[in-house]
Write a protein that holds these residues in place. Structure first.
Motif, PDB file in Angstrom:
ATOM      1  N   CYS A   1     -26.679  29.389   1.957  1.00 46.28           N
ATOM      2  CA  CYS A   1     -27.175  30.052   0.748  1.00 46.28           C
ATOM      3  C   CYS A   1     -28.213  31.108   1.084  1.00 46.28           C
ATOM      4  N   SER A   2     -29.060  30.810   2.041  1.00 44.39           N
ATOM      5  CA  SER A   2     -30.078  31.770   2.441  1.00 44.39           C
ATOM      6  C   SER A   2     -29.436  33.083   2.896  1.00 44.39           C
ATOM      7  N   GLU A   3     -28.402  32.972   3.685  1.00 39.63           N
ATOM      8  CA  GLU A   3     -27.711  34.171   4.178  1.00 39.63           C
ATOM      9  C   GLU A   3     -27.029  34.923   3.030  1.00 39.63           C
ATOM     10  N   LEU A   4     -26.335  34.207   2.165  1.00 41.85           N
ATOM     11  CA  LEU A   4     -25.663  34.858   1.037  1.00 41.85           C
ATOM     12  C   LEU A   4     -26.680  35.465   0.068  1.00 41.85           C
ATOM     13  N   PHE A   5     -27.821  34.807  -0.099  1.00 41.49           N
ATOM     14  CA  PHE A   5     -28.864  35.334  -0.969  1.00 41.49           C
ATOM     15  C   PHE A   5     -29.399  36.652  -0.408  1.00 41.49           C
TER      16      PHE A   5
ATOM     17  N   HIS B   1     -31.745  24.463  -6.621  1.00 42.56           N
ATOM     18  CA  HIS B   1     -32.715  25.484  -6.198  1.00 42.56           C
ATOM     19  C   HIS B   1     -32.008  26.812  -5.943  1.00 42.56           C
ATOM     20  N   TRP B   2     -30.937  26.778  -5.155  1.00 42.31           N
ATOM     21  CA  TRP B   2     -30.238  28.029  -4.821  1.00 42.31           C
ATOM     22  C   TRP B   2     -29.523  28.613  -6.031  1.00 42.31           C
ATOM     23  N   ARG B   3     -28.982  27.749  -6.889  1.00 45.61           N
ATOM     24  CA  ARG B   3     -28.318  28.243  -8.101  1.00 45.61           C
ATOM     25  C   ARG B   3     -29.343  28.949  -8.988  1.00 45.61           C
ATOM     26  N   ALA B   4     -30.483  28.313  -9.214  1.00 48.93           N
ATOM     27  CA  ALA B   4     -31.518  28.912 -10.060  1.00 48.93           C
ATOM     28  C   ALA B   4     -32.064  30.188  -9.433  1.00 48.93           C
ATOM     29  N   SER B   5     -32.238  30.201  -8.110  1.00 52.24           N
ATOM     30  CA  SER B   5     -32.733  31.406  -7.431  1.00 52.24           C
ATOM     31  C   SER B   5     -31.758  32.564  -7.605  1.00 52.24           C
ATOM     32  N   ALA B   6     -30.486  32.278  -7.451  1.00 54.70           N
ATOM     33  CA  ALA B   6     -29.471  33.327  -7.617  1.00 54.70           C
ATOM     34  C   ALA B   6     -29.432  33.817  -9.060  1.00 54.70           C
ATOM     35  N   LEU B   7     -29.427  32.892 -10.008  1.00 59.33           N
ATOM     36  CA  LEU B   7     -29.393  33.279 -11.416  1.00 59.33           C
ATOM     37  C   LEU B   7     -30.605  34.139 -11.777  1.00 59.33           C
ATOM     38  N   SER B   8     -31.769  33.747 -11.288  1.00 60.50           N
ATOM     39  CA  SER B   8     -32.971  34.526 -11.549  1.00 60.50           C
ATOM     40  C   SER B   8     -32.867  35.924 -10.941  1.00 60.50           C
ATOM     41  N   ALA B   9     -32.401  36.005  -9.707  1.00 67.65           N
ATOM     42  CA  ALA B   9     -32.248  37.305  -9.042  1.00 67.65           C
ATOM     43  C   ALA B   9     -31.232  38.185  -9.764  1.00 67.65           C
ATOM     44  N   GLU B  10     -30.272  37.559 -10.417  1.00 66.48           N
ATOM     45  CA  GLU B  10     -29.273  38.298 -11.194  1.00 66.48           C
ATOM     46  C   GLU B  10     -29.795  38.675 -12.586  1.00 66.48           C
ATOM     47  N   GLY B  11     -31.002  38.233 -12.916  1.00 67.33           N
ATOM     48  CA  GLY B  11     -31.552  38.517 -14.246  1.00 67.33           C
ATOM     49  C   GLY B  11     -31.090  37.534 -15.304  1.00 67.33           C
ATOM     50  N   ARG B  12     -30.506  36.431 -14.900  1.00 70.62           N
ATOM     51  CA  ARG B  12     -29.991  35.419 -15.819  1.00 70.62           C
ATOM     52  C   ARG B  12     -31.023  34.289 -15.951  1.00 70.62           C
ATOM     53  N   HIS B  13     -32.188  34.651 -16.472  1.00 64.76           N
ATOM     54  CA  HIS B  13     -33.346  33.761 -16.463  1.00 64.76           C
ATOM     55  C   HIS B  13     -33.170  32.521 -17.328  1.00 64.76           C
ATOM     56  N   ASP B  14     -32.552  32.662 -18.512  1.00 64.68           N
ATOM     57  CA  ASP B  14     -32.331  31.477 -19.359  1.00 64.68           C
ATOM     58  C   ASP B  14     -31.458  30.457 -18.638  1.00 64.68           C
ATOM     59  N   GLU B  15     -30.428  30.926 -17.954  1.00 64.53           N
ATOM     60  CA  GLU B  15     -29.549  30.018 -17.216  1.00 64.53           C
ATOM     61  C   GLU B  15     -30.297  29.366 -16.051  1.00 64.53           C
ATOM     62  N   ALA B  16     -31.150  30.132 -15.385  1.00 64.63           N
ATOM     63  CA  ALA B  16     -31.952  29.573 -14.287  1.00 64.63           C
ATOM     64  C   ALA B  16     -32.863  28.470 -14.813  1.00 64.63           C
ATOM     65  N   ILE B  17     -33.479  28.697 -15.966  1.00 66.03           N
ATOM     66  CA  ILE B  17     -34.357  27.689 -16.570  1.00 66.03           C
ATOM     67  C   ILE B  17     -33.564  26.423 -16.883  1.00 66.03           C
ATOM     68  N   ASP B  18     -32.366  26.584 -17.444  1.00 65.72           N
ATOM     69  CA  ASP B  18     -31.533  25.415 -17.756  1.00 65.72           C
ATOM     70  C   ASP B  18     -31.216  24.603 -16.502  1.00 65.72           C
TER      71      ASP B  18
ATOM     72  N   ALA C   1     -41.693  28.597 -15.008  1.00 67.06           N
ATOM     73  CA  ALA C   1     -42.707  29.510 -15.554  1.00 67.06           C
ATOM     74  C   ALA C   1     -42.444  30.954 -15.126  1.00 67.06           C
ATOM     75  N   GLU C   2     -42.036  31.159 -13.885  1.00 66.47           N
ATOM     76  CA  GLU C   2     -41.737  32.521 -13.416  1.00 66.47           C
ATOM     77  C   GLU C   2     -40.577  33.122 -14.206  1.00 66.47           C
ATOM     78  N   ASN C   3     -39.578  32.303 -14.499  1.00 61.77           N
ATOM     79  CA  ASN C   3     -38.451  32.803 -15.291  1.00 61.77           C
ATOM     80  C   ASN C   3     -38.857  33.056 -16.740  1.00 61.77           C
ATOM     81  N   LEU C   4     -39.670  32.170 -17.303  1.00 57.61           N
ATOM     82  CA  LEU C   4     -40.159  32.389 -18.665  1.00 57.61           C
ATOM     83  C   LEU C   4     -40.964  33.684 -18.747  1.00 57.61           C
TER      84      LEU C   4
END
Length: 171
Positions: free
Chosen positions: A12-16, A45-62, A82-85
């Motif tokens: 995940c680190s490499e793909l991120f 962790h990696w799913r939320a990090s990717a979603l956040s980086a994609e601007g999909r903050h509500d999904e990352a929070i979920d 909190a960072e996503n909020l």
């Protein structure tokens, strides 16, 4: 860290770093749901990090809320929520998230992670013109450097400048 958790982390680190969101999500889908709480936590962790980086903050929070109770250090999960909020413009909710985080309970076991959450909490308070309790500031070492989830480095001195009005928010 188990071999499988380490493999998930490395892949995940490499793909991120490559910003290959489709491949990263595909890899996480193939690893889901995970055999134990460590694997589930790493996947989330990696799913939320990717979603956040994609601007999909509500999904990352979920995703983060879904694994929060399983994580050993819930303060770090609260920090990511909190960072996503904050990115959604919901700064008061972000402050409440960290106000309710078990930072004090986790201080002895996960000091570095709890300190990081405490720094973000102090920064959110200051950037919203709210008072930062002296006890919070006393817990943050003078030479402390916070690295944001976007890779920016900010120090306690930056936080103190924000509190005094010499600087604008940098998170």
């Amino acid at each position: 860290m188990s071999e499988i958790v380490m493999k998930i982390h490395n892949n995940c680190s490499e793909l991120f770093r490559q910003r290959d969101w489709k491949a990263l999500h595909d890899m996480l889908d193939s690893a889901s749901p995970g055999r134990d709480s460590d694997e589930r936590g790493q996947i989330a962790h990696w799913r939320a990090s990717a979603l956040s980086a994609e601007g999909r903050h509500d999904e990352a929070i979920d995703v983060l809320r879904g694994i929060q109770s399983d994580c050993r250090c819930r303060s770090t999960v609260s920090k990511h929520i909190a960072e996503n909020l904050r990115r959604l413009g919901r700064e008061m909710e972000a402050i409440e998230e960290l106000k309710n985080a078990p930072i004090a309970d986790e201080w002895d076991r996960f000091r570095a992670l709890a300190l990081d959450a405490k720094y973000v909490f102090a920064h959110l308070l200051a950037s919203n013109g709210l008072e930062v309790d002296k006890a919070i500031l006393d817990d943050i070492p003078d030479g402390y450097i916070h690295i944001t989830d976007r890779g920016h480095r900010i120090s306690k001195s930056d936080l103190m400048d924000l509190i005094s009005g010499k600087k604008k928010s940098s998170i």
